[in-house]
Scaffold this motif. Structure first.
Motif, PDB file in Angstrom:
ATOM      1  N   MET A 401       0.810  -1.319   0.006  1.00 50.09           N
ATOM      2  CA  MET A 401       0.133   0.035  -0.008  1.00 50.09           C
ATOM      3  C   MET A 401       0.856   1.210   0.147  1.00 50.09           C
ATOM      4  O   MET A 401       0.591   2.149  -0.786  1.00 50.09           O
ATOM      5  CB  MET A 401      -0.908   0.181   1.267  1.00 50.09           C
ATOM      6  CG  MET A 401      -2.258  -0.837   1.197  1.00 50.09           C
ATOM      7  SD  MET A 401      -3.519  -0.044   0.176  1.00 50.09           S
ATOM      8  CE  MET A 401      -3.975   1.210   1.073  1.00 50.09           C
ATOM      9  N   ALA A 404       2.699   1.707  -3.391  1.00 48.05           N
ATOM     10  CA  ALA A 404       1.833   1.891  -4.382  1.00 48.05           C
ATOM     11  C   ALA A 404       1.436   3.696  -4.304  1.00 48.05           C
ATOM     12  O   ALA A 404       1.609   4.346  -5.514  1.00 48.05           O
ATOM     13  CB  ALA A 404       0.733   1.280  -4.540  1.00 48.05           C
ATOM     14  N   ALA A 405       0.946   4.031  -3.158  1.00 46.36           N
ATOM     15  CA  ALA A 405       0.667   5.358  -2.867  1.00 46.36           C
ATOM     16  C   ALA A 405       1.859   6.189  -3.202  1.00 46.36           C
ATOM     17  O   ALA A 405       1.496   7.404  -3.781  1.00 46.36           O
ATOM     18  CB  ALA A 405       0.288   5.364  -1.527  1.00 46.36           C
ATOM     19  N   ALA A 408       1.904   6.621  -7.073  1.00 43.84           N
ATOM     20  CA  ALA A 408       1.071   7.395  -7.710  1.00 43.84           C
ATOM     21  C   ALA A 408       1.203   8.704  -7.451  1.00 43.84           C
ATOM     22  O   ALA A 408       1.266   9.724  -8.415  1.00 43.84           O
ATOM     23  CB  ALA A 408      -0.327   6.744  -7.171  1.00 43.84           C
ATOM     24  N   GLN A 433      -5.472   6.513  -3.695  1.00 45.19           N
ATOM     25  CA  GLN A 433      -6.101   5.232  -3.689  1.00 45.19           C
ATOM     26  C   GLN A 433      -7.509   5.212  -4.109  1.00 45.19           C
ATOM     27  O   GLN A 433      -8.216   5.807  -3.981  1.00 45.19           O
ATOM     28  CB  GLN A 433      -5.723   4.686  -2.320  1.00 45.19           C
ATOM     29  CG  GLN A 433      -4.326   4.640  -1.822  1.00 45.19           C
ATOM     30  CD  GLN A 433      -3.364   3.884  -2.658  1.00 45.19           C
ATOM     31  OE1 GLN A 433      -3.870   2.898  -3.416  1.00 45.19           O
ATOM     32  NE2 GLN A 433      -2.112   3.762  -2.265  1.00 45.19           N
ATOM     33  N   ASP A 434      -7.658   4.204  -4.789  1.00 46.81           N
ATOM     34  CA  ASP A 434      -9.153   3.722  -5.085  1.00 46.81           C
ATOM     35  C   ASP A 434      -9.438   2.912  -4.007  1.00 46.81           C
ATOM     36  O   ASP A 434      -8.888   2.061  -3.421  1.00 46.81           O
ATOM     37  CB  ASP A 434      -9.189   3.225  -6.494  1.00 46.81           C
ATOM     38  CG  ASP A 434      -8.776   1.596  -6.766  1.00 46.81           C
ATOM     39  OD1 ASP A 434      -9.305   1.155  -6.062  1.00 46.81           O
ATOM     40  OD2 ASP A 434      -7.937   1.892  -7.534  1.00 46.81           O
ATOM     41  N   LYS A 435     -10.989   3.022  -3.771  1.00 44.60           N
ATOM     42  CA  LYS A 435     -11.450   2.139  -2.411  1.00 44.60           C
ATOM     43  C   LYS A 435     -11.358   0.473  -2.743  1.00 44.60           C
ATOM     44  O   LYS A 435     -11.290  -0.094  -1.663  1.00 44.60           O
ATOM     45  CB  LYS A 435     -12.940   2.525  -2.531  1.00 44.60           C
ATOM     46  CG  LYS A 435     -13.788   2.034  -3.590  1.00 44.60           C
ATOM     47  CD  LYS A 435     -15.309   2.566  -3.467  1.00 44.60           C
ATOM     48  CE  LYS A 435     -16.216   2.398  -4.531  1.00 44.60           C
ATOM     49  NZ  LYS A 435     -16.291   0.961  -4.954  1.00 44.60           N
ATOM     50  N   PHE A 437      -8.796  -0.944  -4.039  1.00 48.21           N
ATOM     51  CA  PHE A 437      -7.210  -1.315  -3.855  1.00 48.21           C
ATOM     52  C   PHE A 437      -6.749  -2.309  -2.660  1.00 48.21           C
ATOM     53  O   PHE A 437      -6.145  -3.204  -2.899  1.00 48.21           O
ATOM     54  CB  PHE A 437      -6.363  -0.385  -4.524  1.00 48.21           C
ATOM     55  CG  PHE A 437      -4.990  -0.951  -4.719  1.00 48.21           C
ATOM     56  CD1 PHE A 437      -4.764  -1.671  -5.814  1.00 48.21           C
ATOM     57  CD2 PHE A 437      -3.784  -0.345  -3.842  1.00 48.21           C
ATOM     58  CE1 PHE A 437      -3.269  -2.233  -6.109  1.00 48.21           C
ATOM     59  CE2 PHE A 437      -2.550  -0.923  -4.200  1.00 48.21           C
ATOM     60  CZ  PHE A 437      -2.187  -1.846  -5.085  1.00 48.21           C
ATOM     61  N   PRO A 438      -7.280  -1.775  -1.382  1.00 46.08           N
ATOM     62  CA  PRO A 438      -6.724  -2.519  -0.371  1.00 46.08           C
ATOM     63  C   PRO A 438      -7.255  -3.861  -0.238  1.00 46.08           C
ATOM     64  O   PRO A 438      -6.671  -4.939   0.204  1.00 46.08           O
ATOM     65  CB  PRO A 438      -7.378  -1.620   0.682  1.00 46.08           C
ATOM     66  CG  PRO A 438      -7.604  -0.422   0.179  1.00 46.08           C
ATOM     67  CD  PRO A 438      -7.821  -0.454  -1.186  1.00 46.08           C
ATOM     68  N   HIS A 542      -2.660  -0.926 -10.101  1.00 44.16           N
ATOM     69  CA  HIS A 542      -2.761   0.447  -9.500  1.00 44.16           C
ATOM     70  C   HIS A 542      -2.180   1.662 -10.506  1.00 44.16           C
ATOM     71  O   HIS A 542      -2.650   2.625 -10.611  1.00 44.16           O
ATOM     72  CB  HIS A 542      -1.734   0.513  -8.495  1.00 44.16           C
ATOM     73  CG  HIS A 542      -1.991   1.653  -7.592  1.00 44.16           C
ATOM     74  ND1 HIS A 542      -1.373   2.768  -7.647  1.00 44.16           N
ATOM     75  CD2 HIS A 542      -2.885   1.819  -6.421  1.00 44.16           C
ATOM     76  CE1 HIS A 542      -1.738   3.661  -6.495  1.00 44.16           C
ATOM     77  NE2 HIS A 542      -2.566   3.046  -5.749  1.00 44.16           N
TER      78      HIS A 542
END
Length: 585
Positions: A401, A404-405, A408, A433-435, A437-438, A542
């Motif tokens: 996470m 990836a963040a 981006a 983040q999109d909801k 992805f987690p 992502h």
């Protein structure tokens, strides 16, 4: 030129036109706006004049009457015809619709298939009033008026003012001038040196278009002086006018016409052209060759603009690839340097296998290690296994996470720093983040844990090995293999080496006792490879939001394709010039 030569040139020019029409320049580079305008202008020139003229070189000569606002173009045309067939007046802009005057038998030469295909034809009978402007679905109109008295082989177009206060009039005037075989430039003694007409005159000179000039409203006795000054200016611009004629200030009749004698030199010149097919052909071919040469030069400019587009797209894509490649490497390093065996994972692993006293009690022989640990772990509650799995999942989830963040955010920042990237983002924040992805990360980690169990099952197909790891349980064995994956290249220090690292070594030794050293190394490598593949898939997913923006661009033909078009057009122009010189010879 032979018909076969013309046919070959026409085919190449049509293919060039299709390539140019596909050029979009979607990225907001420094030259993108100018390139889009130039591409439209180039395709319009091909559609309106070059392709139609190549298709019918024997068509009547199109003489476009153009000039400054209020110069008297419509009065001039009406006087040449001998009746008021075009609109003129005191309200500016006066000429709102272009009017094409042609001999009745030449009507077929001026259909949309032959010239100016995007202008809607509005036929008007001789003597009828001209209709008011009534655009057809936003398309411009061309009023068609048959005039029996026109010289044979000649048609006149009364164009809007090219310095009109109306943007549409100016655009349409330039479009008509680009479709002319010959330009009859009408100006006045007071305005012949204005900047706007000279911009267009210089552009006409580049095309080798034949130009005739009418100086209107010249004070009596000043004709020679003004004509000499205009001739000098034309020569400095590289233009040799086919005709320069002055019309002195004089009264008009009740129909708004000048005395016919005032235009005698122009009338005689036009009738001479009408009687001389070779002269008309020479003018048309020279203008056509100049137009093709001009389009070839414009296409080279478009190729340079497309190269700029490709460089910009490549830079934006490199920003994207670099950011996510860096994220991928960081995740890989996090699973190699022992970070995964710190914190909660370390605590749960200790709870699972026991304290350091347990490891100090393990004998040095592999067989005894296997037996002692196997016996010890068989009594471990299942919840301990689950807790280690969950701790591993949480730790790995957090690393992916974060990376990836960070990737981006990096791409968003770099694109915002770039003009083309900023426009491509269109004010949207793609760095968040999109909801979903987690949960995708969690599912992928669980899938990897299943991959590990599958690897163990495949590797332990031998009955003896299977009995050994089944005595522990697949889940327990899988947890031990996961710990081994994260500790075999561990970079832990101090007490962490003794606890986490030592724990991993003991687990590794147990796996070696069950499967053998080579098999454990092979299993760990496969487990790591599947983990990295799943991480790569997650990061690619992502990054897709940025990738989609780039992939949505209609880049059109690449710069090499446009350069090839320029070569084709240059060759066509050279062939036409050679044919013209041979005819002259």
């Amino acid at each position: 030129m032979h018909n076969e030569t013309i046919t070959h040139i026409l085919q190449g020019v049509r293919e060039a036109r299709d390539t140019l029409a596909a050029a979009h320049f979607p990225l907001e580079t420094g030259g993108a706006g100018a390139a889009r305008d130039l591409a439209r202008k180039t395709v319009t020139q091909l559609d309106d004049y070059i392709i139609p003229k190549l298709s019918s070189l024997d068509a009547p000569l199109t003489v476009v009457v153009g000039g400054s606002t209020g110069a008297g173009k419509s009065t001039l045309v009406n006087t040449l015809i001998g009746e008021p067939v075009t609109r003129s007046g005191a309200i500016r802009p006066t000429t709102r619709q272009p009017v094409l005057l042609h001999r009745p038998e030449d009507a077929g030469a001026f259909t949309p298939e032959r010239i100016l295909p995007n202008l809607v034809r509005v036929p008007v009978e001789p003597g009828a009033s001209l209709p008011g402007a009534n655009p057809h679905n936003g398309q411009d109109e061309l009023v068609m008026v048959p005039v029996p008295g026109l010289p044979a082989g000649v048609a006149l177009v009364d164009a809007p003012d090219f310095d009109s206060v109306s943007d549409e009039n100016r655009r349409l005037a330039k479009q008509l001038l680009a479709a002319a075989d010959l330009w009859l430039f009408v100006t006045t003694a007071n305005r012949y040196a204005d900047a706007v007409p000279w911009e267009i005159l210089r552009e006409a000179a580049k095309r080798d278009i034949t130009i005739a000039v009418v100086l209107n409203r010249v004070p009596e006795g000043s004709e020679d002086e003004i004509e000499a000054d205009l001739t000098r200016m034309l020569a400095e611009a590289g233009i040799t006018a086919a005709l320069i004629m002055s019309v002195t200030e004089q009264d008009r009749d009740d129909q708004g016409l000048l005395p016919a004698v005032a235009l005698t030199p122009l009338t005689f010149w036009l009738r001479s052209l009408g009687a001389d097919a070779d002269a008309r052909s020479a003018i048309a071919r020279r203008t056509l060759e100049g137009a093709v040469r001009g389009v070839a030069g414009q296409t080279r400019q478009l190729a340079d603009a497309q190269r700029e587009q490709e460089d910009a797209e490549r830079a934006l894509r490199q920003n994207l690839n670099d950011a996510y490649a860096h994220a991928f490497e960081n995740v890989k390093e996090s699973t190699k340097d022992g970070q995964m065996l710190r914190g909660e994972v370390l605590t749960r692993w200790q709870d699972f296998v026991g304290t350091g006293e347990f490891f100090r009690s393990v004998e040095s022989t592999v067989g005894k290690i296997r037996d002692r640990i196997s016996g010890f772990l068989r009594g471990t509650p299942p919840t301990k296994v689950v807790e280690v799995e969950q701790a591993l999942e949480v730790g790995l989830h957090s690393v992916i996470m974060e990376e990836a963040a960070a990737a981006a955010e990096t791409v968003q920042r770099r694109w915002l720093e770039d003009r083309a990237g900023r426009a491509l983002l269109a004010g949207e924040d793609l760095g968040g983040q999109d909801k979903d992805f987690p949960e995708e990360i969690a599912e992928s980690i669980r899938a990897w844990q299943q991959d590990v169990m599958d690897i163990i099952s495949q590797e332990g197909a031998d009955k003896r090995q299977k009995a050994r790891f089944m005595s522990l349980g697949v889940n327990v064995t899988a947890v031990i293999l996961m710990i081994a994956v994260f500790s075999m290249t561990g970079g832990l220090t101090g007490i962490e080496v003794g606890i986490a690292g030592g724990s991993g070594v003991v687990g590794q030794k147990l796996l070696e006792a069950i499967f053998g050293e080579d098999a454990v190394r092979r299993m760990a490598n496969r487990a790591r490879e599947t983990l990295e593949a799943r991480v790569k898939e997650l990061l690619d997913r992502h990054a897709q939001r940025f990738e989609d923006r780039l992939n949505s661009l209609e880049m059109g033909p690449d710069h090499q394709a446009l350069e090839d078009v320029a070569v084709t057009l240059t060759s066509a122009g050279e062939t036409m010039m050679a044919g013209e010189q041979n005819q002259d010879g």
